[in-house]
Design an enzyme around this catalytic site. Sequence first.
Site, PDB file in Angstrom:
ATOM      1  N   ARG A 124     -19.717  18.515   5.081  1.00 13.55           N
ATOM      2  CA  ARG A 124     -18.528  19.508   4.323  1.00 13.55           C
ATOM      3  C   ARG A 124     -17.278  18.838   5.075  1.00 13.55           C
ATOM      4  NH1 ARG A 124     -21.867  23.937   3.491  1.00 13.55           N
ATOM      5  NH2 ARG A 124     -22.782  23.577   1.350  1.00 13.55           N
ATOM      6  N   LYS A 146      -5.924   9.253   1.439  1.00 14.42           N
ATOM      7  CA  LYS A 146      -6.708   9.092   0.194  1.00 14.42           C
ATOM      8  C   LYS A 146      -7.913   8.273   0.387  1.00 14.42           C
ATOM      9  CE  LYS A 146      -2.864   8.938  -3.290  1.00 14.42           C
ATOM     10  NZ  LYS A 146      -2.488   8.044  -4.263  1.00 14.42           N
ATOM     11  N   GLU A 188       2.377  -5.385  -0.296  1.00 12.32           N
ATOM     12  CA  GLU A 188       2.539  -3.862  -0.051  1.00 12.32           C
ATOM     13  C   GLU A 188       3.985  -3.597   1.083  1.00 12.32           C
ATOM     14  OE1 GLU A 188       1.299  -1.639  -1.899  1.00 12.32           O
ATOM     15  OE2 GLU A 188      -0.956  -2.278  -2.406  1.00 12.32           O
ATOM     16  N   LYS A 230       5.499   5.187   4.796  1.00 17.93           N
ATOM     17  CA  LYS A 230       4.504   6.096   4.008  1.00 17.93           C
ATOM     18  C   LYS A 230       4.272   7.255   4.744  1.00 17.93           C
ATOM     19  CE  LYS A 230       0.010   5.678   1.983  1.00 17.93           C
ATOM     20  NZ  LYS A 230      -1.155   5.165   1.478  1.00 17.93           N
ATOM     21  N   GLU A 240       0.503  14.311  -3.758  1.00 14.29           N
ATOM     22  CA  GLU A 240       1.043  13.482  -5.058  1.00 14.29           C
ATOM     23  C   GLU A 240       1.441  14.179  -6.126  1.00 14.29           C
ATOM     24  OE1 GLU A 240      -0.577   9.207  -5.307  1.00 14.29           O
ATOM     25  OE2 GLU A 240       0.338   9.432  -7.328  1.00 14.29           O
ATOM     26  N   ARG A 244       5.170  11.028  -3.785  1.00 10.05           N
ATOM     27  CA  ARG A 244       4.291   9.980  -3.457  1.00 10.05           C
ATOM     28  C   ARG A 244       3.919   9.137  -4.467  1.00 10.05           C
ATOM     29  NH1 ARG A 244      -1.292  11.102   0.288  1.00 10.05           N
ATOM     30  NH2 ARG A 244      -1.936   9.092   0.018  1.00 10.05           N
ATOM     31  N   ASN A 248       3.388   3.640  -6.209  1.00  4.90           N
ATOM     32  CA  ASN A 248       2.741   2.903  -6.958  1.00  4.90           C
ATOM     33  C   ASN A 248       3.696   1.952  -7.761  1.00  4.90           C
ATOM     34  OD1 ASN A 248       0.242   4.326  -6.843  1.00  4.90           O
ATOM     35  ND2 ASN A 248       1.249   6.083  -8.049  1.00  4.90           N
ATOM     36  N   HIS A 251       2.283  -0.966  -9.625  1.00  4.11           N
ATOM     37  CA  HIS A 251       0.710  -0.601  -9.558  1.00  4.11           C
ATOM     38  C   HIS A 251       0.375  -0.209 -11.206  1.00  4.11           C
ATOM     39  CE1 HIS A 251       1.256  -0.739  -5.125  1.00  4.11           C
ATOM     40  NE2 HIS A 251      -0.151  -0.318  -5.299  1.00  4.11           N
ATOM     41  N   HIS A 255      -2.763  -2.720 -11.728  1.00  2.00           N
ATOM     42  CA  HIS A 255      -4.248  -2.095 -11.950  1.00  2.00           C
ATOM     43  C   HIS A 255      -4.491  -2.708 -13.384  1.00  2.00           C
ATOM     44  CE1 HIS A 255      -3.379   1.772  -9.602  1.00  2.00           C
ATOM     45  NE2 HIS A 255      -3.738   0.844  -8.741  1.00  2.00           N
ATOM     46  N   HIS A 269      -5.747  -7.200  -4.866  1.00  2.00           N
ATOM     47  CA  HIS A 269      -4.907  -6.188  -5.163  1.00  2.00           C
ATOM     48  C   HIS A 269      -3.523  -6.338  -4.924  1.00  2.00           C
ATOM     49  CE1 HIS A 269      -3.812  -1.782  -5.580  1.00  2.00           C
ATOM     50  NE2 HIS A 269      -3.481  -1.852  -4.262  1.00  2.00           N
TER      51      HIS A 269
HETATM   52  P1  NAD Z   1     -11.229  -5.450   2.089  1.00  2.00           P
HETATM   53  O1  NAD Z   1     -11.176  -4.340   2.993  1.00  2.00           O
HETATM   54  O2  NAD Z   1     -12.000  -5.917   0.763  1.00  2.00           O
HETATM   55  O3  NAD Z   1     -10.883  -6.704   3.052  1.00  2.00           O
HETATM   56  C1  NAD Z   1     -10.615  -7.910   2.515  1.00  2.00           C
HETATM   57  C2  NAD Z   1     -11.314  -8.909   3.052  1.00  2.00           C
HETATM   58  O4  NAD Z   1     -10.959  -9.389   4.390  1.00  2.00           O
HETATM   59  C3  NAD Z   1     -12.770  -8.812   3.114  1.00  2.00           C
HETATM   60  O5  NAD Z   1     -13.493  -9.697   2.782  1.00  2.00           O
HETATM   61  C4  NAD Z   1     -12.818  -8.570   4.656  1.00  2.00           C
HETATM   62  O6  NAD Z   1     -14.244  -8.875   4.911  1.00  2.00           O
HETATM   63  C5  NAD Z   1     -11.995  -9.323   5.214  1.00  2.00           C
HETATM   64  N1  NAD Z   1     -11.565  -8.604   6.453  1.00  2.00           N
HETATM   65  C6  NAD Z   1     -11.018  -7.656   6.786  1.00  2.00           C
HETATM   66  N2  NAD Z   1     -10.442  -7.584   8.012  1.00  2.00           N
HETATM   67  C7  NAD Z   1     -10.615  -8.760   8.558  1.00  2.00           C
HETATM   68  C8  NAD Z   1     -10.203  -9.449   9.900  1.00  2.00           C
HETATM   69  N3  NAD Z   1      -9.608  -8.765  10.775  1.00  2.00           N
HETATM   70  N4  NAD Z   1     -10.639 -10.675  10.035  1.00  2.00           N
HETATM   71  C9  NAD Z   1     -11.181 -11.327   9.044  1.00  2.00           C
HETATM   72  N5  NAD Z   1     -11.741 -10.922   7.652  1.00  2.00           N
HETATM   73  C10 NAD Z   1     -11.223  -9.549   7.785  1.00  2.00           C
HETATM   74  O7  NAD Z   1      -9.493  -5.290   1.221  1.00  2.00           O
HETATM   75  P2  NAD Z   1      -8.254  -4.653   1.697  1.00  2.00           P
HETATM   76  O8  NAD Z   1      -7.209  -5.573   1.027  1.00  2.00           O
HETATM   77  O9  NAD Z   1      -8.201  -4.411   2.897  1.00  2.00           O
HETATM   78  O10 NAD Z   1      -8.416  -3.299   0.836  1.00  2.00           O
HETATM   79  C11 NAD Z   1      -8.538  -3.383  -0.629  1.00  2.00           C
HETATM   80  C12 NAD Z   1      -8.808  -1.754  -0.915  1.00  2.00           C
HETATM   81  O11 NAD Z   1      -8.071  -0.828  -0.640  1.00  2.00           O
HETATM   82  C13 NAD Z   1      -9.113  -1.503  -2.383  1.00  2.00           C
HETATM   83  O12 NAD Z   1     -10.369  -1.009  -2.575  1.00  2.00           O
HETATM   84  C14 NAD Z   1      -8.022  -0.613  -2.600  1.00  2.00           C
HETATM   85  O13 NAD Z   1      -8.444   0.260  -3.634  1.00  2.00           O
HETATM   86  C15 NAD Z   1      -7.893   0.051  -1.362  1.00  2.00           C
HETATM   87  N6  NAD Z   1      -6.557   0.629  -1.476  1.00  2.00           N
HETATM   88  C16 NAD Z   1      -6.716   2.030  -0.885  1.00  2.00           C
HETATM   89  C17 NAD Z   1      -5.333   2.822  -0.645  1.00  2.00           C
HETATM   90  C18 NAD Z   1      -5.615   4.255  -0.241  1.00  2.00           C
HETATM   91  O14 NAD Z   1      -4.489   4.787   0.030  1.00  2.00           O
HETATM   92  N7  NAD Z   1      -6.541   4.634   0.203  1.00  2.00           N
HETATM   93  C19 NAD Z   1      -4.314   1.952  -0.779  1.00  2.00           C
HETATM   94  C20 NAD Z   1      -4.230   0.751  -1.148  1.00  2.00           C
HETATM   95  C21 NAD Z   1      -5.469   0.364  -1.467  1.00  2.00           C
END
Ligand code: NAD
Length: 369
Positions: A124, A146, A188, A230, A240, A244, A248, A251, A255, A269
């Site tokens: 929990r 999030k 971003e 942020k 949000e 907040r 987006n 976005h 999306h 993304h």
């Molecule tokens: P990811 O976590 O898939 O990483 C991208 C790629 O880079 C992967 O293949 C990973 O293996 C590789 N990688 C990561 N760090 C590395 C490093 N230091 N060296 C070499 N390779 C590395 O993608 P991302 O772009 O970091 O995140 C995308 C995700 O984040 C999506 O699922 C999206 O929905 C989410 N997101 C969440 C929020 C939130 O507020 N929680 C905001 C924006 C995006």
Amino acid sequence: MQKESKLTVGLGARAYDIHVGRGLIGRADDILGDMLADRHVVIINDAAVAPLHLPALKAACERACRRVDSLTVPSGEASKSMPALATLLEDILALGVDRDVVLVALGGGVIGDLAGFAAASLLRGVDFIQVPTTLLAQVDSSVGGKTGVNAAAGKNLIGAFHQPRAVLADMASLDTLADRELRAGYAEVVKYGLLGDAAFFEWLEANGTGVMARDDAALAHAVTTSCQAKARIVEADEREAGQRALLNLGHTFAHALEAVCGYDGTLLHGEAVGTGMALAYDLASALQLCTGQDRGRVHAHLAGCGLVTRLADSPAADASNDQLIDIMRRDKKARRGQMRFVVPRGIGNSFVSDDVPEETLRTVLDDSR
Ligand code: NAD
């Protein structure tokens, strides 16, 4: 070595620090102090990141913690799923954890969202720490609480707000990140300038190439300024209810582009967000809310950094307007079937609109092909 910076996300009892600097992972024990001291830490790491950055993090944790375990999750969006979450939770429980456990997310947004949601639901709710290793995760997903996984019906539809106890953004971890991932994360960064900080956008126009070339000082400034932006937004509107939603920007378009491409790496993304922001400025210009000059600056900067600004050049180019609009209507930000857009009024100022005329939207999409 660059100066380190520390920012606080002021959320009362849930407040936490974001540490930005080079070499932080190897000094996690010094930086996090009491948060790790004598605790049981479970590091949840991305399979591709583990060989690169896990040894340093593990060694630092071992100096401070009572016990350190690590669990590896396959890289990629497919790991943000209910089956992957179930496996992860069972694996964590099999280690015999109690509520004193601290989960540490080492990886990009996929690992941060998954491990964060695991922390929200395990026993929990237990503590977790974000160690983001992509630019996107450092400037966006690791901050704000999030967490969640994807559902068959769409992305990020199952989740919880669960703030981390700390964020360690180590510039050195970006040394191993692919250029394409860095560029996607940069979209971003640009977003923060466009939605609320014209001076930061100007700084990016002058220094964006330095950020993309991984100049340490430029990168650290970009990450710190983005996290500050942020943090202020999250402090004002943690769940949000209002402000907040400005995060987006671009976005609603993004999306839809991502959904037609299928989350398989064809369109990242951040890449989708780059095109989405360009389309948001096209829309604002069509609605006569921003000048052609501002729209031109945004397009020029994004394109200059190698981001796609026209639908015609996107992997989603073959999608019809009907297809894209149908997805936008079903976006989780939409209300009662009304599409919701963040619309810029020039650079550094934007608002949320639920009443963009569909005709204008269709013209904007047509003109971008
Ligand atoms: P990811 O976590 O898939 O990483 C991208 C790629 O880079 C992967 O293949 C990973 O293996 C590789 N990688 C990561 N760090 C590395 C490093 N230091 N060296 C070499 N390779 C590395 O993608 P991302 O772009 O970091 O995140 C995308 C995700 O984040 C999506 O699922 C999206 O929905 C989410 N997101 C969440 C929020 C939130 O507020 N929680 C905001 C924006 C995006």
